[in-house]
Write a protein that holds these residues in place. Structure first.
Motif, PDB file in Angstrom:
ATOM      1  N   HIS A 298      -1.045   7.180   0.505  1.00 38.19           N
ATOM      2  CA  HIS A 298      -0.895   8.328   1.400  1.00 38.19           C
ATOM      3  C   HIS A 298      -2.216   8.969   1.811  1.00 38.19           C
ATOM      4  O   HIS A 298      -2.245   9.731   2.781  1.00 38.19           O
ATOM      5  CB  HIS A 298       0.050   9.358   0.786  1.00 38.19           C
ATOM      6  CG  HIS A 298       1.474   8.923   0.822  1.00 38.19           C
ATOM      7  ND1 HIS A 298       2.257   9.011   1.946  1.00 38.19           N
ATOM      8  CD2 HIS A 298       2.256   8.330  -0.128  1.00 38.19           C
ATOM      9  CE1 HIS A 298       3.457   8.526   1.692  1.00 38.19           C
ATOM     10  NE2 HIS A 298       3.479   8.090   0.441  1.00 38.19           N
ATOM     11  N   SER A 299      -3.318   8.666   1.131  1.00 36.53           N
ATOM     12  CA  SER A 299      -4.601   9.241   1.548  1.00 36.53           C
ATOM     13  C   SER A 299      -5.526   8.202   2.181  1.00 36.53           C
ATOM     14  O   SER A 299      -6.028   8.402   3.281  1.00 36.53           O
ATOM     15  CB  SER A 299      -5.298   9.930   0.364  1.00 36.53           C
ATOM     16  OG  SER A 299      -5.574   9.012  -0.666  1.00 36.53           O
ATOM     17  N   VAL A 300      -5.712   7.069   1.521  1.00 33.60           N
ATOM     18  CA  VAL A 300      -6.658   6.059   2.001  1.00 33.60           C
ATOM     19  C   VAL A 300      -6.078   5.236   3.152  1.00 33.60           C
ATOM     20  O   VAL A 300      -6.758   4.979   4.151  1.00 33.60           O
ATOM     21  CB  VAL A 300      -7.095   5.134   0.836  1.00 33.60           C
ATOM     22  CG1 VAL A 300      -8.003   4.025   1.334  1.00 33.60           C
ATOM     23  CG2 VAL A 300      -7.769   5.952  -0.250  1.00 33.60           C
TER      24      VAL A 300
ATOM     25  N   ASP B  23      -4.980   3.607   8.823  1.00 35.66           N
ATOM     26  CA  ASP B  23      -4.526   2.364   9.441  1.00 35.66           C
ATOM     27  C   ASP B  23      -3.015   2.283   9.663  1.00 35.66           C
ATOM     28  O   ASP B  23      -2.552   1.344  10.306  1.00 35.66           O
ATOM     29  CB  ASP B  23      -4.952   1.168   8.572  1.00 35.66           C
ATOM     30  CG  ASP B  23      -6.461   1.044   8.479  1.00 35.66           C
ATOM     31  OD1 ASP B  23      -7.120   1.024   9.536  1.00 35.66           O
ATOM     32  OD2 ASP B  23      -6.983   0.993   7.346  1.00 35.66           O
ATOM     33  N   TYR B  24      -2.276   3.220   9.091  1.00 35.18           N
ATOM     34  CA  TYR B  24      -0.814   3.195   9.190  1.00 35.18           C
ATOM     35  C   TYR B  24      -0.304   4.582   9.563  1.00 35.18           C
ATOM     36  O   TYR B  24      -0.922   5.587   9.223  1.00 35.18           O
ATOM     37  CB  TYR B  24      -0.191   2.750   7.848  1.00 35.18           C
ATOM     38  CG  TYR B  24      -0.550   1.341   7.458  1.00 35.18           C
ATOM     39  CD1 TYR B  24       0.228   0.265   7.884  1.00 35.18           C
ATOM     40  CD2 TYR B  24      -1.667   1.074   6.669  1.00 35.18           C
ATOM     41  CE1 TYR B  24      -0.105  -1.041   7.523  1.00 35.18           C
ATOM     42  CE2 TYR B  24      -2.001  -0.229   6.308  1.00 35.18           C
ATOM     43  CZ  TYR B  24      -1.220  -1.275   6.738  1.00 35.18           C
ATOM     44  OH  TYR B  24      -1.556  -2.562   6.380  1.00 35.18           O
ATOM     45  N   THR B  25       0.850   4.632  10.223  1.00 31.41           N
ATOM     46  CA  THR B  25       1.448   5.907  10.623  1.00 31.41           C
ATOM     47  C   THR B  25       2.103   6.590   9.422  1.00 31.41           C
ATOM     48  O   THR B  25       2.355   5.956   8.390  1.00 31.41           O
ATOM     49  CB  THR B  25       2.534   5.696  11.690  1.00 31.41           C
ATOM     50  OG1 THR B  25       3.629   4.977  11.089  1.00 31.41           O
ATOM     51  CG2 THR B  25       2.000   4.923  12.902  1.00 31.41           C
ATOM     52  N   GLY B  26       2.412   7.854   9.571  1.00 34.44           N
ATOM     53  CA  GLY B  26       3.117   8.586   8.529  1.00 34.44           C
ATOM     54  C   GLY B  26       4.439   7.934   8.182  1.00 34.44           C
ATOM     55  O   GLY B  26       4.820   7.849   7.009  1.00 34.44           O
ATOM     56  N   GLU B  27       5.159   7.476   9.193  1.00 34.29           N
ATOM     57  CA  GLU B  27       6.438   6.803   8.963  1.00 34.29           C
ATOM     58  C   GLU B  27       6.226   5.535   8.129  1.00 34.29           C
ATOM     59  O   GLU B  27       6.986   5.249   7.200  1.00 34.29           O
ATOM     60  CB  GLU B  27       7.092   6.451  10.302  1.00 34.29           C
ATOM     61  CG  GLU B  27       8.418   5.723  10.143  1.00 34.29           C
ATOM     62  CD  GLU B  27       8.997   5.207  11.458  1.00 34.29           C
ATOM     63  OE1 GLU B  27      10.230   5.123  11.548  1.00 34.29           O
ATOM     64  OE2 GLU B  27       8.203   4.873  12.387  1.00 34.29           O
ATOM     65  N   GLN B  28       5.186   4.775   8.438  1.00 35.47           N
ATOM     66  CA  GLN B  28       4.901   3.556   7.688  1.00 35.47           C
ATOM     67  C   GLN B  28       4.515   3.876   6.243  1.00 35.47           C
ATOM     68  O   GLN B  28       4.953   3.203   5.312  1.00 35.47           O
ATOM     69  CB  GLN B  28       3.788   2.758   8.367  1.00 35.47           C
ATOM     70  CG  GLN B  28       4.229   2.117   9.670  1.00 35.47           C
ATOM     71  CD  GLN B  28       3.059   1.502  10.424  1.00 35.47           C
ATOM     72  OE1 GLN B  28       1.969   2.087  10.504  1.00 35.47           O
ATOM     73  NE2 GLN B  28       3.287   0.318  10.964  1.00 35.47           N
TER      74      GLN B  28
ATOM     75  N   ARG C 128       9.727  -2.497   5.296  1.00 30.37           N
ATOM     76  CA  ARG C 128      10.051  -1.576   4.207  1.00 30.37           C
ATOM     77  C   ARG C 128      10.934  -0.490   4.790  1.00 30.37           C
ATOM     78  O   ARG C 128      10.524   0.196   5.715  1.00 30.37           O
ATOM     79  CB  ARG C 128       8.797  -0.928   3.603  1.00 30.37           C
ATOM     80  CG  ARG C 128       7.805  -1.904   3.009  1.00 30.37           C
ATOM     81  CD  ARG C 128       8.213  -2.352   1.616  1.00 30.37           C
ATOM     82  NE  ARG C 128       7.195  -3.141   0.994  1.00 30.37           N
ATOM     83  CZ  ARG C 128       7.114  -4.462   1.061  1.00 30.37           C
ATOM     84  NH1 ARG C 128       7.978  -5.140   1.771  1.00 30.37           N
ATOM     85  NH2 ARG C 128       6.176  -5.122   0.425  1.00 30.37           N
ATOM     86  N   LYS C 129      12.136  -0.375   4.259  1.00 28.75           N
ATOM     87  CA  LYS C 129      13.069   0.666   4.720  1.00 28.75           C
ATOM     88  C   LYS C 129      13.246   0.651   6.236  1.00 28.75           C
ATOM     89  O   LYS C 129      13.280   1.686   6.892  1.00 28.75           O
ATOM     90  CB  LYS C 129      12.617   2.048   4.248  1.00 28.75           C
ATOM     91  CG  LYS C 129      12.625   2.204   2.744  1.00 28.75           C
ATOM     92  CD  LYS C 129      12.333   3.632   2.369  1.00 28.75           C
ATOM     93  CE  LYS C 129      12.713   3.918   0.953  1.00 28.75           C
ATOM     94  NZ  LYS C 129      14.114   3.911   0.651  1.00 28.75           N
ATOM     95  N   GLY C 130      13.295  -0.562   6.809  1.00 30.04           N
ATOM     96  CA  GLY C 130      13.500  -0.702   8.242  1.00 30.04           C
ATOM     97  C   GLY C 130      12.268  -0.459   9.097  1.00 30.04           C
ATOM     98  O   GLY C 130      12.345  -0.448  10.319  1.00 30.04           O
ATOM     99  N   VAL C 131      11.116  -0.296   8.465  1.00 24.69           N
ATOM    100  CA  VAL C 131       9.874  -0.022   9.186  1.00 24.69           C
ATOM    101  C   VAL C 131       8.923  -1.203   8.982  1.00 24.69           C
ATOM    102  O   VAL C 131       8.732  -1.670   7.856  1.00 24.69           O
ATOM    103  CB  VAL C 131       9.206   1.283   8.663  1.00 24.69           C
ATOM    104  CG1 VAL C 131       7.889   1.545   9.366  1.00 24.69           C
ATOM    105  CG2 VAL C 131      10.156   2.463   8.823  1.00 24.69           C
ATOM    106  N   GLY C 132       8.328  -1.685  10.071  1.00 24.61           N
ATOM    107  CA  GLY C 132       7.402  -2.811   9.986  1.00 24.61           C
ATOM    108  C   GLY C 132       5.992  -2.366   9.628  1.00 24.61           C
ATOM    109  O   GLY C 132       5.501  -1.371  10.154  1.00 24.61           O
ATOM    110  N   LEU C 133       5.367  -3.098   8.717  1.00 22.23           N
ATOM    111  CA  LEU C 133       3.975  -2.845   8.329  1.00 22.23           C
ATOM    112  C   LEU C 133       3.195  -4.148   8.449  1.00 22.23           C
ATOM    113  O   LEU C 133       3.620  -5.177   7.919  1.00 22.23           O
ATOM    114  CB  LEU C 133       3.885  -2.363   6.882  1.00 22.23           C
ATOM    115  CG  LEU C 133       4.478  -1.002   6.572  1.00 22.23           C
ATOM    116  CD1 LEU C 133       5.857  -1.159   5.989  1.00 22.23           C
ATOM    117  CD2 LEU C 133       3.593  -0.264   5.600  1.00 22.23           C
TER     118      LEU C 133
END
Length: 157
Positions: A23-25, A29-34, A142-147
């Motif tokens: 959640h910090s680092v 590179d990723y959205t809050g949702e991701q 993950r939980k319907g979200v693509g990473l």
């Protein structure tokens, strides 16, 4: 800094480092949702048990500074680096390199010719500096979200 094998009583600090780091680092590179899909806080109790079991079966090392765990990494019997996380306050201080170098030495002792991992966007440059190269870009769900992450391999010498 002392590198040592994982002990069951390390699990709370390890899971905390995971959530904090993601959640910090990784937020650059990723959205809050991701990030929430990758490391949902409500799954922490489940992760404590599941990871304790997995880390106990894998080759798992922690970086310890005066009793505080500042990073951890684990590898399975086949040379797959499952997890590598460093506390946000200890980045770029050689913690991750020391952990991966220790796992690579373990892999050599096992007679493995290569290691692999699935690196985040954030971790990809680090692994490239250590000689890993991208085999393919992937999208994991993950939980319907693509990473996006990267399947990476390194030939051991």
């Amino acid at each position: 800094m002392e590198l040592r094998r994982f002990k069951d009583e390390d699990i709370n600090q390890i899971v905390s480092i995971f959530y904090e780091t993601v959640h910090s680092v990784n937020k650059r590179d990723y959205t809050g949702e991701q990030l929430h899909a990758w490391a949902p806080k409500e799954e922490e109790p489940l992760k404590l048990k599941a990871w304790k079991d997995a880390l106990s079966h894998n080759f798992t090392y922690v970086a310890d500074i005066k009793g505080e765990i500042v990073g951890f990494s684990d590898m399975n019997q086949e040379g797959h680096v499952e997890r590598l996380f460093v506390h946000k306050d200890y980045l770029r201080q050689g913690v991750a390199s020391a952990l991966v170098n220790t796992l690579e030495a373990e892999a050599r002792r096992l007679g493995l010719n290569e290691m692999d991992t699935e690196a985040s966007i954030t971790a990809r440059p680090f692994f490239e500096r250590l000689g890993y190269h991208v085999i393919q870009q992937q999208i994991v769900e993950r939980k319907g979200v693509g990473l996006v992450n990267f399947k990476m391999v390194k030939t051991l010498r």
